[in-house]
Write an enzyme that holds these catalytic residues in place. Structure first.
Site, PDB file in Angstrom:
ATOM      1  N   LYS A 126       0.880  -1.185   0.000  1.00 57.51           N
ATOM      2  CA  LYS A 126       0.000   0.000   0.000  1.00 57.51           C
ATOM      3  C   LYS A 126       0.904   1.218   0.000  1.00 57.51           C
ATOM      4  O   LYS A 126       2.054   1.143   0.450  1.00 57.51           O
ATOM      5  CB  LYS A 126      -0.886   0.001   1.252  1.00 57.51           C
ATOM      6  CG  LYS A 126      -2.108   0.871   1.134  1.00 57.51           C
ATOM      7  CD  LYS A 126      -3.256   0.167   0.443  1.00 57.51           C
ATOM      8  CE  LYS A 126      -4.386   1.113   0.124  1.00 57.51           C
ATOM      9  NZ  LYS A 126      -5.569   0.408  -0.413  1.00 57.51           N
ATOM     10  N   ASP A 166      -6.909   4.332  -4.690  1.00 54.94           N
ATOM     11  CA  ASP A 166      -7.586   4.219  -3.398  1.00 54.94           C
ATOM     12  C   ASP A 166      -8.195   5.606  -3.165  1.00 54.94           C
ATOM     13  O   ASP A 166      -8.402   6.360  -4.129  1.00 54.94           O
ATOM     14  CB  ASP A 166      -6.587   3.831  -2.288  1.00 54.94           C
ATOM     15  CG  ASP A 166      -7.277   3.461  -0.970  1.00 54.94           C
ATOM     16  OD1 ASP A 166      -7.871   2.377  -0.896  1.00 54.94           O
ATOM     17  OD2 ASP A 166      -7.257   4.260  -0.009  1.00 54.94           O
TER      18      ASP A 166
HETATM   19  P1  NDP Z   1     -12.826   7.867  -3.062  1.00 58.19           P
HETATM   20  O1  NDP Z   1     -11.758   8.867  -2.841  1.00 58.19           O
HETATM   21  O2  NDP Z   1     -13.348   7.671  -4.430  1.00 58.19           O
HETATM   22  O3  NDP Z   1     -14.072   8.199  -2.115  1.00 58.19           O
HETATM   23  C1  NDP Z   1     -13.940   8.243  -0.733  1.00 58.19           C
HETATM   24  C2  NDP Z   1     -15.273   8.645  -0.135  1.00 58.19           C
HETATM   25  O4  NDP Z   1     -15.194   8.508   1.285  1.00 58.19           O
HETATM   26  C3  NDP Z   1     -15.661  10.086  -0.417  1.00 58.19           C
HETATM   27  O5  NDP Z   1     -17.032  10.199  -0.469  1.00 58.19           O
HETATM   28  C4  NDP Z   1     -15.066  10.794   0.808  1.00 58.19           C
HETATM   29  O6  NDP Z   1     -15.671  12.035   1.103  1.00 58.19           O
HETATM   30  C5  NDP Z   1     -15.388   9.797   1.888  1.00 58.19           C
HETATM   31  N1  NDP Z   1     -14.463   9.979   3.012  1.00 58.19           N
HETATM   32  C6  NDP Z   1     -13.113   9.952   2.978  1.00 58.19           C
HETATM   33  N2  NDP Z   1     -12.615  10.195   4.196  1.00 58.19           N
HETATM   34  C7  NDP Z   1     -13.670  10.379   5.001  1.00 58.19           C
HETATM   35  C8  NDP Z   1     -13.824  10.665   6.375  1.00 58.19           C
HETATM   36  N3  NDP Z   1     -12.751  10.812   7.167  1.00 58.19           N
HETATM   37  N4  NDP Z   1     -15.073  10.772   6.866  1.00 58.19           N
HETATM   38  C9  NDP Z   1     -16.169  10.623   6.065  1.00 58.19           C
HETATM   39  N5  NDP Z   1     -16.087  10.356   4.761  1.00 58.19           N
HETATM   40  C10 NDP Z   1     -14.865  10.237   4.245  1.00 58.19           C
HETATM   41  O7  NDP Z   1     -12.270   6.498  -2.453  1.00 58.19           O
HETATM   42  P2  NDP Z   1     -12.750   5.017  -2.733  1.00 58.19           P
HETATM   43  O8  NDP Z   1     -14.223   5.001  -2.945  1.00 58.19           O
HETATM   44  O9  NDP Z   1     -11.854   4.432  -3.737  1.00 58.19           O
HETATM   45  O10 NDP Z   1     -12.399   4.302  -1.340  1.00 58.19           O
HETATM   46  C11 NDP Z   1     -13.328   4.226  -0.260  1.00 58.19           C
HETATM   47  C12 NDP Z   1     -12.904   3.138   0.694  1.00 58.19           C
HETATM   48  O11 NDP Z   1     -12.847   1.876  -0.015  1.00 58.19           O
HETATM   49  C13 NDP Z   1     -11.540   3.307   1.332  1.00 58.19           C
HETATM   50  O12 NDP Z   1     -11.554   2.743   2.631  1.00 58.19           O
HETATM   51  C14 NDP Z   1     -10.631   2.457   0.446  1.00 58.19           C
HETATM   52  O13 NDP Z   1      -9.459   2.036   1.109  1.00 58.19           O
HETATM   53  C15 NDP Z   1     -11.559   1.288   0.174  1.00 58.19           C
HETATM   54  N6  NDP Z   1     -11.230   0.490  -0.992  1.00 58.19           N
HETATM   55  C16 NDP Z   1     -11.164   1.048  -2.238  1.00 58.19           C
HETATM   56  C17 NDP Z   1     -10.863   0.259  -3.322  1.00 58.19           C
HETATM   57  C18 NDP Z   1     -10.912   0.796  -4.715  1.00 58.19           C
HETATM   58  O14 NDP Z   1     -10.851  -0.016  -5.643  1.00 58.19           O
HETATM   59  N7  NDP Z   1     -11.052   2.095  -4.931  1.00 58.19           N
HETATM   60  C19 NDP Z   1     -10.526  -1.158  -3.174  1.00 58.19           C
HETATM   61  C20 NDP Z   1     -10.727  -1.677  -1.828  1.00 58.19           C
HETATM   62  C21 NDP Z   1     -11.016  -0.851  -0.799  1.00 58.19           C
HETATM   63  P3  NDP Z   1     -14.849  13.392   0.852  1.00 58.19           P
HETATM   64  O15 NDP Z   1     -14.925  13.615  -0.623  1.00 58.19           O
HETATM   65  O16 NDP Z   1     -15.570  14.422   1.651  1.00 58.19           O
HETATM   66  O17 NDP Z   1     -13.455  13.161   1.352  1.00 58.19           O
END
Ligand code: NDP
Length: 446
Positions: A126, A166
């Site tokens: 990571k 991510d």
């Molecule tokens: P994105 O950046 O596309 O989206 C993240 C989302 O989570 C946004 O809506 C963001 O809101 C919100 N968010 C982030 N930090 C916080 C916080 N502290 N409190 C509340 N909301 C928050 O990321 P992904 O969708 O790719 O990833 C989301 C999760 O899925 C993560 O945990 C990631 O590790 C996991 N994941 C992702 C994979 C992938 O293929 N993308 C694979 C496996 C796991 P805001 O815009 O306000 O920050």
């Protein structure tokens, strides 16, 4: 048993002070895996879990870049190469202001188990940076990505370490980093996954994590003869994972009630249908707006500033935002409102106390390392297509994704079945451990 676990945790903790997220992830695995190790002679005296809790390599580096006003900015970049026993390091890059060593080590540690569960030959890693792409211009994001890759390129490669996206790293960032890698190495290789379709990407990769979390939940529901049809679903986040989890829920006939971001959540009592979801995708992916804008377009919905969506009654909850976003009191609220299925799209979104509540209520609870493995699984399929120099169709990739999620579900059942309940957390941890541990045993002390 408790003593053995605590002494293990103390020893790991002494080497990793000030790393709460990493220690949380290690404890969760240790509590499930140590009681299993004790029953298996082959693992005795090999210190395997201790070796797994120590990254093979950590790279930390300066990322200088120039912003639009001509000021020089400095961020910190990282790559954690956690474990390569079953394949080259594989795992995403996170760009978010909260990124630090503890968060990336927890993610890398989880990734090792997750990748093992996919059945594909991928080790775990990571990386990322404490860089916040929100509010930055495209030019700033490009200059940051180029500077980041100017150091990272020497540590990665298609047979060594293959990063992906991510939080904060989507198609735009992968494109800028891929371009810089190609320029520096003068090679067009599958060194990153999540690439655009016309330059080496795989169909279904953007959808894979969200779809996979829903497919996993579908498998869990089937164990009770149930399905998504007409179920009310609460989803957190509105990024990549949340968007495609919502899309698949809608396709399966469920009613999606919420989405969120770090400023709050929107609740649409009429349900977020395909057309409303298209609005959200445009808002978040193209204009990079905030989820609160949803209520301007759909006034029957409400925005709940600074709150998380778990207070909305539902049958199924899909946490798809970030780590520790669902705590004990949220879990109690969910279960008392009738929620009986939780499939984690995010990594470690439920706190340890929340997970205890789910177990106590016999909730169908899937930890992220099992239920969100669809993303890395399709990244593995992207690597396979790059090696073949061939592209599979959407249907071919989706069929493989569904088969992988089913296999992961079966591995969890194999190791997690308890009296009258499937403990998916235990099943995922032990199944992932066995695969990596056996490879480590075979390869000697390295
Ligand atoms: P994105 O950046 O596309 O989206 C993240 C989302 O989570 C946004 O809506 C963001 O809101 C919100 N968010 C982030 N930090 C916080 C916080 N502290 N409190 C509340 N909301 C928050 O990321 P992904 O969708 O790719 O990833 C989301 C999760 O899925 C993560 O945990 C990631 O590790 C996991 N994941 C992702 C994979 C992938 O293929 N993308 C694979 C496996 C796991 P805001 O815009 O306000 O920050």
């Amino acid at each position: 048993m408790k003593k053995i676990i605590e002494s293990f945790i103390t020893e790991v903790g002494q080497r990793n002070t000030h790393e709460p997220e990493f220690m949380q992830a290690v404890r969760e695995v240790a509590e499930n895996v140590i009681p299993y190790i004790v029953t298996q002679d082959i693992y005795h005296g090999k210190n395997i879990l201790m070796r797994m809790a120590e990254p093979e390599r950590v790279v930390m580096f300066r990322v200088p870049w120039i912003d639009d006003t001509g000021e020089i900015q400095v961020n910190r970049g990282y790559r954690i190469e956690m474990n390569s026993a079953i394949g080259p390091y594989k795992g995403g890059l996170r760009f978010h202001e909260s990124v630090n060593l503890s968060i990336l080590k927890f993610l890398a540690f989880e990734q090792v188990f997750k990748n093992a569960l996919t059945t594909l030959p991928m080790g775990g890693g990571k990386g990322g940076a404490d860089f916040n792409p929100k509010g930055k211009s495209d030019g700033e994001v490009m200059r940051f990505c180029q500077s980041f890759m100017t150091e990272l390129f020497r540590h990665i490669g298609p047979n060594r370490d293959i990063p992906a996206g991510d939080i904060g790293v989507g198609g735009r960032e992968i494109g800028y980093m891929f371009g810089q890698y190609k320029r520096l190495k003068n090679e067009f290789t599958g060194v990153l996954t999540g690439k655009g379709i016309s330059w080496g990407g795989s169909l279904i990769r953007p959808e894979a994590t969200g779809y996979g979390a829903v497919y996993f939940a579908e498998n869990m529901l089937q164990t009770r003869g149930d399905s998504f049809k007409n179920k009310e679903v609460v989803i957190s986040g509105s990024g990549n994972v949340a968007q495609y989890a919502a899309e698949k829920c809608i396709q399966l006939g469920a009613k999606v009630l919420t989405l969120s971001d770090s400023s709050g959540y929107i609740y649409d009592p009429e349900g977020i249908d395909a057309e409303k979801l298209a609005f959200v995708m445009d808002l978040k992916n193209r204009t990079r707006g905030r989820i609160s804008a949803y209520v301007n377009a759909y006034p029957k919905a409400s925005f709940h500033k600074g709150k998380r969506p778990w207070e909305v009654p539902c049958a199924i909850a899909l946490p798809c935002a970030t780590q520790n976003e669902l705590d004990e009191s949220d879990a109690k609220t969910l279960t008392s409102n009738g929620c009986f299925c939780v499939s984690e799209g995010a990594n470690m979104p439920s706190t340890p106390k929340a997970i205890k509540v789910f177990h106590a209520h016999k909730v169908l609870y899937a930890p992220g390392k099992a239920s969100n493995a669809g993303g890395v699984a399709v990244s593995g399929l992207e690597m396979a297509q790059n090696s073949l120099r061939y592209n599979w169709t959407r249907e071919e990739v989706d069929t493989r994704l569904q088969a992988i999620m089913k296999d992961i579900h079966e591995s969890c059942i194999k190791y997690g079945t308890e009296k009258g309940h499937i403990n998916y957390e235990k099943g995922a941890n032990i199944a992932g451990f066995v695969k990596v541990a056996d490879a480590m045993l075979a390869q000697g002390v390295v």
